[in-house]
Design a protein around this motif. Structure first.
Motif, PDB file in Angstrom:
ATOM      1  N   VAL A  69       0.858  -1.186   0.000  1.00  0.00           N
ATOM      2  CA  VAL A  69       0.000   0.000   0.000  1.00  0.00           C
ATOM      3  C   VAL A  69       0.892   1.233   0.000  1.00  0.00           C
ATOM      4  CG1 VAL A  69      -1.775   1.284   1.251  1.00  0.00           C
ATOM      5  CG2 VAL A  69      -1.829  -1.216   1.243  1.00  0.00           C
ATOM      6  N   LEU A  70       0.681   2.090  -0.990  1.00  0.00           N
ATOM      7  CA  LEU A  70       1.424   3.339  -1.115  1.00  0.00           C
ATOM      8  C   LEU A  70       0.456   4.494  -0.890  1.00  0.00           C
ATOM      9  CD1 LEU A  70       4.207   4.579  -1.917  1.00  0.00           C
ATOM     10  CD2 LEU A  70       3.273   4.796  -4.225  1.00  0.00           C
ATOM     11  N   ARG A  71       0.722   5.281   0.148  1.00  0.00           N
ATOM     12  CA  ARG A  71      -0.103   6.472   0.390  1.00  0.00           C
ATOM     13  C   ARG A  71       0.565   7.656  -0.310  1.00  0.00           C
ATOM     14  NH1 ARG A  71      -2.152   6.556   5.977  1.00  0.00           N
ATOM     15  NH2 ARG A  71      -3.480   5.008   4.969  1.00  0.00           N
ATOM     16  N   VAL A  72      -0.253   8.430  -1.023  1.00  0.00           N
ATOM     17  CA  VAL A  72       0.237   9.560  -1.803  1.00  0.00           C
ATOM     18  C   VAL A  72      -0.472  10.823  -1.320  1.00  0.00           C
ATOM     19  CG1 VAL A  72       0.412  10.545  -4.118  1.00  0.00           C
ATOM     20  CG2 VAL A  72       0.614   8.069  -3.811  1.00  0.00           C
ATOM     21  N   ARG A  73       0.304  11.898  -1.171  1.00  0.00           N
ATOM     22  CA  ARG A  73      -0.270  13.219  -0.880  1.00  0.00           C
ATOM     23  C   ARG A  73       0.230  14.178  -1.944  1.00  0.00           C
ATOM     24  NH1 ARG A  73       1.461  14.963   4.381  1.00  0.00           N
ATOM     25  NH2 ARG A  73      -0.161  13.601   5.191  1.00  0.00           N
ATOM     26  N   THR A  74      -0.705  14.766  -2.691  1.00  0.00           N
ATOM     27  CA  THR A  74      -0.346  15.697  -3.755  1.00  0.00           C
ATOM     28  C   THR A  74      -0.130  17.099  -3.171  1.00  0.00           C
ATOM     29  OG1 THR A  74      -2.645  16.196  -4.264  1.00  0.00           O
ATOM     30  CG2 THR A  74      -1.633  14.363  -5.477  1.00  0.00           C
ATOM     31  N   ALA A  75       0.437  17.973  -3.968  1.00  0.00           N
ATOM     32  CA  ALA A  75       0.745  19.334  -3.522  1.00  0.00           C
ATOM     33  C   ALA A  75      -0.492  20.082  -3.041  1.00  0.00           C
ATOM     34  CB  ALA A  75       1.437  20.109  -4.648  1.00  0.00           C
ATOM     35  N   ASP A  76      -1.671  19.744  -3.582  1.00  0.00           N
ATOM     36  CA  ASP A  76      -2.889  20.437  -3.153  1.00  0.00           C
ATOM     37  C   ASP A  76      -3.517  19.817  -1.906  1.00  0.00           C
ATOM     38  OD1 ASP A  76      -4.222  18.132  -4.004  1.00  0.00           O
ATOM     39  OD2 ASP A  76      -5.323  19.129  -5.610  1.00  0.00           O
ATOM     40  N   GLY A  77      -2.841  18.797  -1.321  1.00  0.00           N
ATOM     41  CA  GLY A  77      -3.315  18.180  -0.088  1.00  0.00           C
ATOM     42  C   GLY A  77      -4.167  16.950  -0.274  1.00  0.00           C
ATOM     43  N   THR A  78      -4.495  16.589  -1.509  1.00  0.00           N
ATOM     44  CA  THR A  78      -5.262  15.365  -1.770  1.00  0.00           C
ATOM     45  C   THR A  78      -4.428  14.168  -1.329  1.00  0.00           C
ATOM     46  OG1 THR A  78      -6.349  16.385  -3.660  1.00  0.00           O
ATOM     47  CG2 THR A  78      -6.379  13.970  -3.549  1.00  0.00           C
ATOM     48  N   GLU A  79      -5.036  13.260  -0.573  1.00  0.00           N
ATOM     49  CA  GLU A  79      -4.329  12.081  -0.072  1.00  0.00           C
ATOM     50  C   GLU A  79      -5.144  10.832  -0.396  1.00  0.00           C
ATOM     51  OE1 GLU A  79      -3.085  10.713   4.342  1.00  0.00           O
ATOM     52  OE2 GLU A  79      -2.295  12.670   3.731  1.00  0.00           O
ATOM     53  N   PHE A  80      -4.472   9.787  -0.860  1.00  0.00           N
ATOM     54  CA  PHE A  80      -5.159   8.540  -1.194  1.00  0.00           C
ATOM     55  C   PHE A  80      -4.182   7.379  -1.101  1.00  0.00           C
ATOM     56  CE2 PHE A  80      -3.373  10.208  -5.068  1.00  0.00           C
ATOM     57  CZ  PHE A  80      -2.857   9.097  -5.711  1.00  0.00           C
ATOM     58  N   ASP A  81      -4.717   6.176  -1.014  1.00  0.00           N
ATOM     59  CA  ASP A  81      -3.914   4.954  -1.008  1.00  0.00           C
ATOM     60  C   ASP A  81      -3.973   4.312  -2.382  1.00  0.00           C
ATOM     61  OD1 ASP A  81      -3.284   5.290   1.656  1.00  0.00           O
ATOM     62  OD2 ASP A  81      -4.769   3.841   2.368  1.00  0.00           O
ATOM     63  N   ALA A  82      -2.813   3.916  -2.894  1.00  0.00           N
ATOM     64  CA  ALA A  82      -2.722   3.143  -4.135  1.00  0.00           C
ATOM     65  C   ALA A  82      -2.534   1.688  -3.728  1.00  0.00           C
ATOM     66  CB  ALA A  82      -1.558   3.638  -4.978  1.00  0.00           C
TER      67      ALA A  82
END
Length: 120
Positions: A69-82
Motif C-alpha cells: 500500500v502506497l499512500r500519496v499526498r499531492t501538492a494540493d493536499g489530496t491524499e489517497f492509497d494506491a
C-alpha cells in the motif's frame, strides 16, 4: 520497430538504490521502465528528497501497483492509497510513503528517467 526486444528486471540496465528502496531500470523500445521496490519505513520526503533536492517529488508517474500500500499526498493536499492491481497517474508535486509492513512494488512507465537523481 524492426526487431523484437526483450528485457528482464532480474538483469536491469541500471539500479538506483536509496534508503529503504531501490529502482531497477530497463531500457526497451526507446523507453525507460522502472520497477520500484520500497520497504516498510520508506517515505519520499525522508529517503529521496535529499537526493532530488526538491521539496516534493517532481517526477510525474504512470504506475501499475503490484504489491503493498502506497499512500500519496499531492501538492494540493489530496491524499489517497494506491493498492495492488491499481494504475495511478501522478502529477509532479507529491510525497508518498509505504503503509504497513509489506514492501510496495510498482512498475512505472513514466517519470523514472530522473527518479532518485540529483536535480539539475
Amino acid at each position: 520497430m524492426s526487431e523484437h526486444e526483450q528485457q528482464d528486471f532480474a538483469t536491469p540496465d541500471e539500479v538506483r538504490e536509496f534508503p529503504h528502496g531501490r529502482m531497477d531500470l530497463v531500457r526497451i523500445g526507446g523507453a525507460e521502465i522502472g520497477r520500484l521496490t520500497l520497504q516498510p519505513g520508506w517515505r519520499w520526503s525522508a529517503d529521496v528528497r535529499p537526493i532530488a533536492g526538491t521539496d516534493l517529488c517532481e517526477a510525474p508517474h504512470f504506475q501499475y501497483h503490484v504489491s503493498g500500500v502506497l499512500r500519496v499526498r499531492t501538492a494540493d493536499g489530496t491524499e489517497f492509497d494506491a493498492l495492488p492491481g491499481q494504475v495511478t497517474a501522478l502529477p509532479s508535486g507529491h510525497d508518498a510513503w509505504v503503509v504497513g509492513d509489506e514492501p510496495v512494488v510498482v512498475v512505472d512507465w513514466w517519470g523514472v528517467s530522473t527518479y532518485a537523481q540529483a536535480s539539475s
